[in-house]
Motif scaffolding. Structure first.
Motif, mmCIF file in Angstrom:
data_model
loop_
_atom_site.group_PDB
_atom_site.id
_atom_site.type_symbol
_atom_site.label_atom_id
_atom_site.label_comp_id
_atom_site.label_asym_id
_atom_site.label_seq_id
_atom_site.Cartn_x
_atom_site.Cartn_y
_atom_site.Cartn_z
ATOM 1 N N THR A 51 0.824 -1.032 -0.059
ATOM 2 C CA THR A 51 0.058 -0.118 -0.016
ATOM 3 C C THR A 51 0.854 1.211 0.088
ATOM 4 N N CYS A 52 0.324 2.200 -0.709
ATOM 5 C CA CYS A 52 1.288 3.409 -0.859
ATOM 6 C C CYS A 52 0.306 4.670 -0.209
ATOM 7 N N GLN A 53 0.830 5.583 0.485
ATOM 8 C CA GLN A 53 0.156 6.829 0.758
ATOM 9 C C GLN A 53 -0.959 6.411 1.822
ATOM 10 N N PRO A 54 -0.821 5.858 3.004
ATOM 11 C CA PRO A 54 0.486 5.660 3.626
ATOM 12 C C PRO A 54 1.320 4.240 3.190
ATOM 13 N N ALA A 62 8.414 -1.256 1.635
ATOM 14 C CA ALA A 62 7.296 -0.597 1.070
ATOM 15 C C ALA A 62 7.728 0.816 0.807
ATOM 16 N N THR A 63 8.597 1.401 1.379
ATOM 17 C CA THR A 63 9.019 2.738 1.009
ATOM 18 C C THR A 63 9.756 3.138 -0.321
ATOM 19 N N ALA A 64 10.492 1.928 -0.603
ATOM 20 C CA ALA A 64 11.400 2.133 -1.812
ATOM 21 C C ALA A 64 10.557 1.667 -3.103
ATOM 22 N N LEU A 69 7.239 3.171 -7.696
ATOM 23 C CA LEU A 69 5.844 3.448 -8.499
ATOM 24 C C LEU A 69 5.492 4.733 -8.839
ATOM 25 N N GLN A 70 5.828 5.510 -7.708
ATOM 26 C CA GLN A 70 5.613 7.195 -7.947
ATOM 27 C C GLN A 70 6.418 7.708 -9.097
ATOM 28 N N GLN A 71 7.499 7.357 -9.272
ATOM 29 C CA GLN A 71 8.374 7.912 -10.058
ATOM 30 C C GLN A 71 8.080 7.504 -11.710
ATOM 31 N N ALA A 72 7.416 6.108 -11.681
ATOM 32 C CA ALA A 72 6.882 5.554 -12.885
ATOM 33 C C ALA A 72 5.393 6.035 -13.179
ATOM 34 N N HIS A 73 4.899 6.915 -12.170
ATOM 35 C CA HIS A 73 3.425 7.051 -12.292
ATOM 36 C C HIS A 73 2.318 6.001 -12.293
ATOM 37 N N GLY A 74 2.884 4.997 -11.468
ATOM 38 C CA GLY A 74 2.095 3.605 -11.177
ATOM 39 C C GLY A 74 2.045 2.769 -12.457
ATOM 40 N N ASN A 75 2.932 3.175 -13.748
ATOM 41 C CA ASN A 75 3.129 2.150 -14.809
ATOM 42 C C ASN A 75 4.214 1.223 -14.811
ATOM 43 N N MET A 123 12.592 -4.478 -12.603
ATOM 44 C CA MET A 123 11.665 -3.983 -11.472
ATOM 45 C C MET A 123 11.945 -3.517 -10.337
ATOM 46 N N GLY A 124 13.161 -3.394 -10.038
ATOM 47 C CA GLY A 124 13.804 -2.891 -8.852
ATOM 48 C C GLY A 124 13.136 -3.314 -7.543
ATOM 49 N N PRO A 125 13.222 -2.535 -6.558
ATOM 50 C CA PRO A 125 12.481 -3.009 -5.136
ATOM 51 C C PRO A 125 10.861 -3.395 -5.304
ATOM 52 N N VAL A 126 10.304 -3.129 -6.136
ATOM 53 C CA VAL A 126 8.848 -3.383 -6.350
ATOM 54 C C VAL A 126 8.689 -4.949 -5.940
ATOM 55 N N PHE A 127 9.309 -5.772 -6.933
ATOM 56 C CA PHE A 127 9.324 -7.345 -6.801
ATOM 57 C C PHE A 127 10.372 -7.896 -6.017
#
Length: 129
Positions: A51-54, A62-64, A69-75, A123-127
């Motif tokens: 979950t993001c925000q928070p 989750a923070t990274a 995801l924010q940088q990628a605009h959720g894409n 995918m970096g830290p997302v996965f």
């Protein structure tokens, strides 16, 4: 391998049903960013929630992950990943899946990778869980 894929498919269906039932009730809730992330590697199926925000859920970083995801605009196709990472050509397939909402918009992302290193590179830290 078939068992892991069957579990993966069942999990995706369950998350899709839950996402459909939890549509935002008001405009203020329309900014919801809740994702079910899954990795299928051989017979292993791993999943986490983000979950993001928070920032939160069961994702270990989750923070990274939310920052990317924010940088990628959720894409998910535009995640910055680890561009300086080089991987071997070993074939050890991994499938990734994201299902949920990003800022209230539905998200469904599926991608096949040749090995775990290429997942991390793209995918970096997302996965990374």
């Amino acid at each position: 391998m078939r068992t892991a894929r069957a579990l993966f498919t069942a999990a995706v269906a369950a998350v899709a049903a839950a996402t459909a039932l939890s549509a935002p009730a008001s405009a203020s809730e329309g900014q919801d960013s809740t994702l079910e992330l899954m990795l299928v590697h051989g017979d292993q199926v791993r999943r986490t929630t983000l979950t993001c925000q928070p920032h939160g859920g069961t994702h270990p970083n989750a923070t990274a992950a939310c920052a990317d995801l924010q940088q990628a605009h959720g894409n998910f196709a535009n995640l910055p990943g680890a561009k300086d990472k080089s991987c071997t050509m070993e074939y050890n397939p991994v499938d990734v899946k994201a299902l949920g909402t990003w800022r209230g918009a539905p998200v469904e992302f599926n991608r096949h990778f040749g090995n775990p290193c290429t997942v991390n590179a793209a995918m970096g830290p997302v996965f990374r869980f």
